[in-house]
Design an enzyme around this catalytic site. Structure first.
Site, PDB file in Angstrom:
ATOM      1  N   ARG A   1      34.135  10.037 -35.713  1.00 24.87           N
ATOM      2  CA  ARG A   1      33.403  10.405 -36.930  1.00 24.87           C
ATOM      3  C   ARG A   1      31.934  10.710 -36.646  1.00 24.87           C
ATOM      4  O   ARG A   1      31.341  11.599 -37.272  1.00 24.87           O
ATOM      5  CB  ARG A   1      33.578   9.313 -37.979  1.00 24.87           C
ATOM      6  CG  ARG A   1      35.046   9.234 -38.428  1.00 24.87           C
ATOM      7  CD  ARG A   1      35.292   8.393 -39.649  1.00 24.87           C
ATOM      8  NE  ARG A   1      36.663   8.617 -40.113  1.00 24.87           N
ATOM      9  CZ  ARG A   1      37.253   7.931 -41.079  1.00 24.87           C
ATOM     10  NH1 ARG A   1      36.576   6.957 -41.715  1.00 24.87           N
ATOM     11  NH2 ARG A   1      38.492   8.197 -41.451  1.00 24.87           N
TER      12      ARG A   1
ATOM     13  N   ARG B   1      47.676   3.204 -16.127  1.00 24.90           N
ATOM     14  CA  ARG B   1      47.053   3.231 -14.805  1.00 24.90           C
ATOM     15  C   ARG B   1      47.261   4.599 -14.181  1.00 24.90           C
ATOM     16  O   ARG B   1      48.254   5.265 -14.444  1.00 24.90           O
ATOM     17  CB  ARG B   1      47.693   2.177 -13.898  1.00 24.90           C
ATOM     18  CG  ARG B   1      47.274   0.782 -14.266  1.00 24.90           C
ATOM     19  CD  ARG B   1      47.788  -0.185 -13.234  1.00 24.90           C
ATOM     20  NE  ARG B   1      47.679  -1.539 -13.734  1.00 24.90           N
ATOM     21  CZ  ARG B   1      48.491  -2.524 -13.418  1.00 24.90           C
ATOM     22  NH1 ARG B   1      49.488  -2.288 -12.580  1.00 24.90           N
ATOM     23  NH2 ARG B   1      48.309  -3.720 -13.897  1.00 24.90           N
TER      24      ARG B   1
ATOM     25  N   GLY C   1      43.320  -2.417 -19.396  1.00 21.69           N
ATOM     26  CA  GLY C   1      44.005  -3.264 -20.376  1.00 21.69           C
ATOM     27  C   GLY C   1      43.475  -2.981 -21.768  1.00 21.69           C
ATOM     28  O   GLY C   1      42.277  -2.815 -21.955  1.00 21.69           O
TER      29      GLY C   1
ATOM     30  N   ARG D   1      52.133 -31.169 -20.372  1.00 23.03           N
ATOM     31  CA  ARG D   1      52.923 -29.982 -20.664  1.00 23.03           C
ATOM     32  C   ARG D   1      52.063 -28.748 -20.396  1.00 23.03           C
ATOM     33  O   ARG D   1      50.841 -28.815 -20.564  1.00 23.03           O
ATOM     34  CB  ARG D   1      53.337 -29.947 -22.146  1.00 23.03           C
ATOM     35  CG  ARG D   1      54.041 -31.198 -22.603  1.00 23.03           C
ATOM     36  CD  ARG D   1      55.422 -31.266 -21.977  1.00 23.03           C
ATOM     37  NE  ARG D   1      55.841 -32.642 -21.833  1.00 23.03           N
ATOM     38  CZ  ARG D   1      56.993 -33.114 -22.296  1.00 23.03           C
ATOM     39  NH1 ARG D   1      57.813 -32.291 -22.939  1.00 23.03           N
ATOM     40  NH2 ARG D   1      57.342 -34.364 -22.100  1.00 23.03           N
TER      41      ARG D   1
ATOM     42  N   THR E   1      37.088  -5.019 -23.311  1.00 22.33           N
ATOM     43  CA  THR E   1      37.967  -5.910 -22.547  1.00 22.33           C
ATOM     44  C   THR E   1      37.850  -7.307 -23.117  1.00 22.33           C
ATOM     45  O   THR E   1      36.764  -7.726 -23.500  1.00 22.33           O
ATOM     46  CB  THR E   1      37.613  -5.933 -21.057  1.00 22.33           C
ATOM     47  OG1 THR E   1      38.136  -7.146 -20.483  1.00 22.33           O
ATOM     48  CG2 THR E   1      36.117  -5.956 -20.806  1.00 22.33           C
TER      49      THR E   1
ATOM     50  N   GLY F   1      41.853 -14.431 -17.718  1.00 19.70           N
ATOM     51  CA  GLY F   1      40.571 -14.473 -17.019  1.00 19.70           C
ATOM     52  C   GLY F   1      40.772 -14.593 -15.523  1.00 19.70           C
ATOM     53  O   GLY F   1      40.697 -15.689 -14.988  1.00 19.70           O
ATOM     54  N   ARG F   2      41.019 -13.486 -14.836  1.00 23.18           N
ATOM     55  CA  ARG F   2      41.312 -13.546 -13.400  1.00 23.18           C
ATOM     56  C   ARG F   2      40.096 -13.910 -12.582  1.00 23.18           C
ATOM     57  O   ARG F   2      40.174 -14.670 -11.633  1.00 23.18           O
ATOM     58  CB  ARG F   2      41.887 -12.218 -12.929  1.00 23.18           C
ATOM     59  CG  ARG F   2      43.380 -12.257 -13.066  1.00 23.18           C
ATOM     60  CD  ARG F   2      44.077 -11.057 -12.531  1.00 23.18           C
ATOM     61  NE  ARG F   2      45.232 -10.833 -13.415  1.00 23.18           N
ATOM     62  CZ  ARG F   2      45.871  -9.702 -13.530  1.00 23.18           C
ATOM     63  NH1 ARG F   2      45.495  -8.657 -12.825  1.00 23.18           N
ATOM     64  NH2 ARG F   2      46.890  -9.587 -14.330  1.00 23.18           N
TER      65      ARG F   2
ATOM     66  N   LYS G   1      41.848 -42.110 -26.654  1.00 25.86           N
ATOM     67  CA  LYS G   1      42.234 -40.785 -27.113  1.00 25.86           C
ATOM     68  C   LYS G   1      43.745 -40.703 -27.087  1.00 25.86           C
ATOM     69  O   LYS G   1      44.379 -41.102 -26.110  1.00 25.86           O
ATOM     70  CB  LYS G   1      41.692 -39.713 -26.159  1.00 25.86           C
ATOM     71  CG  LYS G   1      40.240 -39.417 -26.387  1.00 25.86           C
ATOM     72  CD  LYS G   1      40.007 -37.922 -26.326  1.00 25.86           C
ATOM     73  CE  LYS G   1      38.764 -37.580 -27.082  1.00 25.86           C
ATOM     74  NZ  LYS G   1      38.499 -36.150 -27.081  1.00 25.86           N
TER      75      LYS G   1
ATOM     76  N   GLN H   1      47.135 -12.721 -26.200  1.00 28.78           N
ATOM     77  CA  GLN H   1      45.672 -12.706 -26.172  1.00 28.78           C
ATOM     78  C   GLN H   1      45.087 -11.293 -26.234  1.00 28.78           C
ATOM     79  O   GLN H   1      43.914 -11.116 -26.540  1.00 28.78           O
ATOM     80  CB  GLN H   1      45.163 -13.399 -24.901  1.00 28.78           C
ATOM     81  CG  GLN H   1      45.505 -14.872 -24.846  1.00 28.78           C
ATOM     82  CD  GLN H   1      45.275 -15.469 -23.475  1.00 28.78           C
ATOM     83  OE1 GLN H   1      44.174 -15.867 -23.128  1.00 28.78           O
ATOM     84  NE2 GLN H   1      46.324 -15.527 -22.677  1.00 28.78           N
ATOM     85  N   ARG H   2      45.867 -10.292 -25.900  1.00 26.71           N
ATOM     86  CA  ARG H   2      45.344  -8.922 -25.892  1.00 26.71           C
ATOM     87  C   ARG H   2      45.472  -8.248 -27.247  1.00 26.71           C
ATOM     88  O   ARG H   2      44.825  -7.224 -27.481  1.00 26.71           O
ATOM     89  CB  ARG H   2      46.128  -8.057 -24.891  1.00 26.71           C
ATOM     90  CG  ARG H   2      45.849  -8.331 -23.470  1.00 26.71           C
ATOM     91  CD  ARG H   2      46.096  -7.078 -22.632  1.00 26.71           C
ATOM     92  NE  ARG H   2      45.833  -7.388 -21.254  1.00 26.71           N
ATOM     93  CZ  ARG H   2      44.621  -7.528 -20.741  1.00 26.71           C
ATOM     94  NH1 ARG H   2      43.552  -7.359 -21.510  1.00 26.71           N
ATOM     95  NH2 ARG H   2      44.452  -7.841 -19.481  1.00 26.71           N
TER      96      ARG H   2
ATOM     97  N   SER I   1      45.508 -37.792 -27.509  1.00 29.29           N
ATOM     98  CA  SER I   1      46.015 -36.524 -26.989  1.00 29.29           C
ATOM     99  C   SER I   1      44.881 -35.748 -26.345  1.00 29.29           C
ATOM    100  O   SER I   1      43.712 -36.005 -26.617  1.00 29.29           O
ATOM    101  CB  SER I   1      46.632 -35.691 -28.116  1.00 29.29           C
ATOM    102  OG  SER I   1      45.650 -35.371 -29.078  1.00 29.29           O
TER     103      SER I   1
ATOM    104  N   GLY J   1      37.107  -1.305 -19.074  1.00 27.91           N
ATOM    105  CA  GLY J   1      36.434  -2.350 -18.319  1.00 27.91           C
ATOM    106  C   GLY J   1      35.860  -1.822 -17.013  1.00 27.91           C
ATOM    107  O   GLY J   1      35.588  -0.635 -16.877  1.00 27.91           O
ATOM    108  N   ASP J   2      35.673  -2.694 -16.036  1.00 27.52           N
ATOM    109  CA  ASP J   2      34.965  -2.275 -14.826  1.00 27.52           C
ATOM    110  C   ASP J   2      35.723  -1.221 -14.019  1.00 27.52           C
ATOM    111  O   ASP J   2      35.108  -0.307 -13.468  1.00 27.52           O
ATOM    112  CB  ASP J   2      34.567  -3.485 -13.969  1.00 27.52           C
ATOM    113  CG  ASP J   2      35.714  -4.439 -13.697  1.00 27.52           C
ATOM    114  OD1 ASP J   2      36.863  -4.087 -14.045  1.00 27.52           O
ATOM    115  OD2 ASP J   2      35.470  -5.502 -13.131  1.00 27.52           O
TER     116      ASP J   2
ATOM    117  N   ASP K   1      37.973  -9.931 -21.552  1.00 27.72           N
ATOM    118  CA  ASP K   1      37.450 -10.867 -20.557  1.00 27.72           C
ATOM    119  C   ASP K   1      35.950 -11.104 -20.661  1.00 27.72           C
ATOM    120  O   ASP K   1      35.432 -12.075 -20.109  1.00 27.72           O
ATOM    121  CB  ASP K   1      37.771 -10.357 -19.145  1.00 27.72           C
ATOM    122  CG  ASP K   1      39.252 -10.391 -18.843  1.00 27.72           C
ATOM    123  OD1 ASP K   1      39.948 -11.246 -19.439  1.00 27.72           O
ATOM    124  OD2 ASP K   1      39.711  -9.590 -18.033  1.00 27.72           O
TER     125      ASP K   1
ATOM    126  N   ASP L   1      33.625  -9.788 -19.072  1.00 20.69           N
ATOM    127  CA  ASP L   1      33.095  -9.963 -17.723  1.00 20.69           C
ATOM    128  C   ASP L   1      32.255  -8.776 -17.259  1.00 20.69           C
ATOM    129  O   ASP L   1      32.206  -8.478 -16.068  1.00 20.69           O
ATOM    130  CB  ASP L   1      34.251 -10.208 -16.744  1.00 20.69           C
ATOM    131  CG  ASP L   1      35.250  -9.056 -16.743  1.00 20.69           C
ATOM    132  OD1 ASP L   1      35.167  -8.197 -17.645  1.00 20.69           O
ATOM    133  OD2 ASP L   1      36.109  -9.026 -15.859  1.00 20.69           O
TER     134      ASP L   1
END
Lengths: 327, 327, 327, 327
Positions: free
Chosen positions: B28, B75, B14, B251, B129, B174-175, B217, B259-260, B219, B105-106, B131, B133
């Site tokens: 460089r 991939r 990713g 909701r 990544t 975040g899997r 509160k 996010q990426r 909300s 990543g891993d 994540d 992680d």
């Protein structure tokens, strides 16, 4: 009828960026006109339940840049009943409120129209909704901000689309109207735009995109209005297309509620400020049951009746633009 | 082994904001070390299919601020086979590439580890990544940007949550790891945070939130990592809670691929720049099959084996923080 | 000494993004510890003039994302006198305040140190300044946000620099310390960075840039800390260079006060939240006259004396990085 | 005259966000009309020096969101001479370019007007400048983005103004026109706005602000157009006011070149896209020596002569608004 002395202000329906800028302008313009101002919390619900607070110039300090609405918003089933509206009016009388400014969308103005016809109180409406689906104004407050929010989000998604040579279907708000989808689609360089007003089924879309892919495009963005009817929204669209054309592997993102929030754009703040001041002028000018509009850069008035009766049309030229620009 | 002469660079897995800043630094730094640099497009897929282009100092001009990756990512099933890896190595030899920098990543580092053991080529990995992680580094490139993206999105949603006195469940990426959820939850003032590492079922959540609501509160925001296991993600969570406690009406917003993307934060750009330069230093220093890390503000090295064997732990103190801060 | 019952909190010195997040955390952590909290407005000035207000959990709702400080800040000449400090202490006693959390920079902590030695009241300091120039902590609250603000601004300036093939000198804050200049310079891909800690005169800069221009760079950004001493700041630097080398035509932008404001970054919000909670823990733990730090990701304590005595050093490796990265 | 076959496109004058979106639209619309497109680099300078490159649909991929101009811009003294223009025309002929689209401001269109009258080549102009000072169009490309940039910057400054109860004078671009100052002032809730079109000396300003301060305003923002004549800009204004009224201590920020850059707003991208397509339509329709405008939401045409002869007027109603809204 004598001079108006005390105006109530409320926001109703879905919140939109710029509502606070409009509230600020209404409050300060009222004070400049020697009127008192009362904030009615939570829309019609607060009117029925008498949740009010007096407002002065400082109540609206430092809010012009804030999303949401300091007066809050809520749905009210009770306001749909004559008893509810009677209670609301009794509260207004008790508080000495002799006029209203309501900020919201078509549901808000429909409620205002009925209320006014029953209770004989002058009401001016300010169009505030990210959908821009109100007849009688070129732009509603919040629309420009939402456009920018969508475009910034799609810019981010395009980074990933480009890195992975993928197609993304991005669903934006708009149950009955494609304004947000159309302009955000053009502004984000989308390859295709699906709107409620025009049918394009998944096969047509596939063929259209295939043409693009043949011309060595490495990634594509398709903007889908949530009210797009023929395919049933971005997720259904994606599933149908994957089933029929297994080589296609679109990703889906539903932008969701981020579209309603955020600090209002300069355009929305200026429009909201102008409309807020004009709302008080209109009331003092004897106007009633009218919605303000911004038409050809000027502030205009249109009776609630007419605003609600007509449906604003998409600019067909804009939709055509996408075909040229996405080659 | 003599001096290294030509380094290949690729991004895999990713995409993450800051990858381009890392590519720029690698290119460089290599040139400063009198090495040639070859960009390998689309990760391991491009290595197998020999999709390469020579890079110079100007190839990486004006990219430090861009999301995504100019080298693209993809991939590769083929790279999981010995034949694929053999083909990849043959291409490297043919191109005169004698060393590799891989950013990802891993999954990327696992592929690199196997490839290196088979083909005897020095490889240095840069952790990229959103994540965060990866064991062996305090921060991965892209994590800080993604945190800010989530926090800005939740700030917008909070406008609406506040205006309508509603509860929002916001699902973030975040899997397997809750890093993004945890820190974005604290930073956005969330009332609760659900992560894969810790079980909290919908009843516990309901009771926890009820306490909050009793304390007037108006909300609430709940951050839910997509890999939260016990309830099945934000949509399932919402449905379970609505069914059991009909008065609750949360909701749901799935933030998704925004996010990426986006322009990398200052922190990610600096980290990426440091790691890129250090990757070339490490190669020239005879290091191989190591991942770079940022540990206590210093650039460190950890063998792929070790980085992959351990699981980075959430800071339990941070999770506790939410209980104090959301009163 | 018995249990602490009532803590006063103030912000002092230049404001920094994240101060509100720290205030929120202090207030809520205190309430969780069964302490009362009093907000002291306008720093030491308000302490002397007894401008205070009790705070509860709702006082700090919806402020985590706001720049500035809801407690306001001000300079106080009076607090430099024993009489002023005596008055301040009398007010604390009168209000029943038995402990203090002060948020600010070195001036703030120096005042706190003297006050505490005279008046025997436990004080914990939270480092809040965009300059990051406090010994005893890796990061001060506001620094990360200011970095991002500078980097976003330079990204905009680079658009124009690139379009017109120009050189821009961008002056950033930092009277005595180059932290902001150094990291923002790396993150924005600057060709050179001038900081107070290291002398580089205009001739050296010219020669350094000339090298770059020979290598067909079309535009350049130079970051200049306002406290850069040898040339006298960006405007003087530009004038000297233009006079000596008339073919050079650099533009100057002074970023100014935008660097202090804005919604805090995720990093600053998390750090502020952690420090706020730790401040109350430290007080209840019997600590006094200490500044909190974030060192290697852990919250630490350092006596005011020591924090003020040492000068935090720039990371020399970062400065070297620019030479490699700007080729 | 036969069908047009090859169009040249250039950007000239100060760059503005949205120029790239316009370039993209011109290129793709031309291709759709079976025309060839040549990019002329660095404006008229590149036309004289024959710095050109052929463009296709992919040349303008992924640029719609970028500030600056991929065609670069530059000043050209030579183009002010008949010899320079003759050379430019010879190059066009040599390249087979039979028509031009020029994007820029009044200087650009004046050059185009003269060139066209001498060399008989059809030219269409697209108004691109952040100043919005062109007669014949409601909005120029870049203006909306610059407004948002200013407003976001002032929002940050207001954080500090509010924290320290200070007055800030913020100088924005606009040498001859106050459009940017006026709308950004309203949108940022400024207490006063000084524009070139209307005289307000420092004494009047002081008295006006004093009124505000009497009404317990704790902070103030004054927007000053750089072309404000009577006081000599924000720095002079500040010095005069401090000298005469020593109790006043305003801070000054010059926003500078950040106003020209940044990713274009949705509005600017849509306008630029529409104008780019319309420019090619106009050329193919036989139009020449006209500037495109956006008037009442429709794309219009106005001869260069007329556009240059008239001065666009500020909306006096907007200036009046500030008095009402800043109470």
């Amino acid at each position: 009828m004598g001079r108006l002395k005390k105006v109530g202000i409320l926001t109703s329906g879905g919140d939109a960026p710029g509502m606070n800028a409009a509230i600020r302008a209404v409050v300060r313009a009222a004070i400049c006109s020697n009127m008192e101002v009362v904030g009615i919390m939570q829309g019609f619900h607060g009117m029925i339940n008498n949740i009010v607070e007096p407002m002065n110039s400082r109540s609206v300090s430092n809010i012009i840049h804030k999303g949401g609405t300091i007066l809050k918003s809520a749905r009210s089933q009770e306001f749909r009943t004559p008893e509810g509206r009677k209670q609301a009016f009794d509260n207004l009388v008790e508080n000495g409120i002799d006029s209203l400014v309501v900020i919201g969308g078509d549901g808000t103005f429909n409620g205002a129209r009925i209320f006014s016809s029953e209770c004989n109180i002058p009401i001016v409406g300010i169009p505030g909704t990210i959908d821009n689906d109100l007849y009688g104004t070129d732009y509603t407050i919040g629309y420009d901000t939402a456009l920018n929010t969508v475009v910034e989000a799609v810019d981010k998604i395009r980074d990933t689309a480009h890195a992975h040579s993928r197609i993304f279907f991005v669903e934006v708000m708009g149950r009955d109207a494609g304004f947000l989808a159309l302009r955000s689609g053009i502004a984000s360089g989308a390859e295709a735009i699906l709107v409620p007003e025009i049918d394009m089924d998944y096969k047509q879309l596939y063929e259209y995109l295939e043409k693009g892919h043949n011309k060595d495009k490495s990634s594509s963005i398709v903007i889908v209005a949530e009210g797009e009817k023929i395919n049933g929204g971005a997720i259904m669209l994606s599933e149908k297309i994957k089933k029929e054309y297994p080589s296609f592997d679109p990703r889906v993102t539903i932008l969701g509620h981020i579209q309603r929030g955020g600090s209002p754009s300069a355009f929305d703040r200026v429009t909201a400020s102008r409309m807020g001041v004009s709302a008080i002028e209109a009331l003092n000018d004897g106007q009633r049951n009218v919605m303000l509009g911004l038409v050809n850069k000027e502030i205009t008035l249109i009776p609630f009746n007419q605003a609600l009766k007509h449906k604003k049309q998409l600019n067909p030229g804009l939709l055509e633009l996408t075909r040229v620009l996405s080659i």
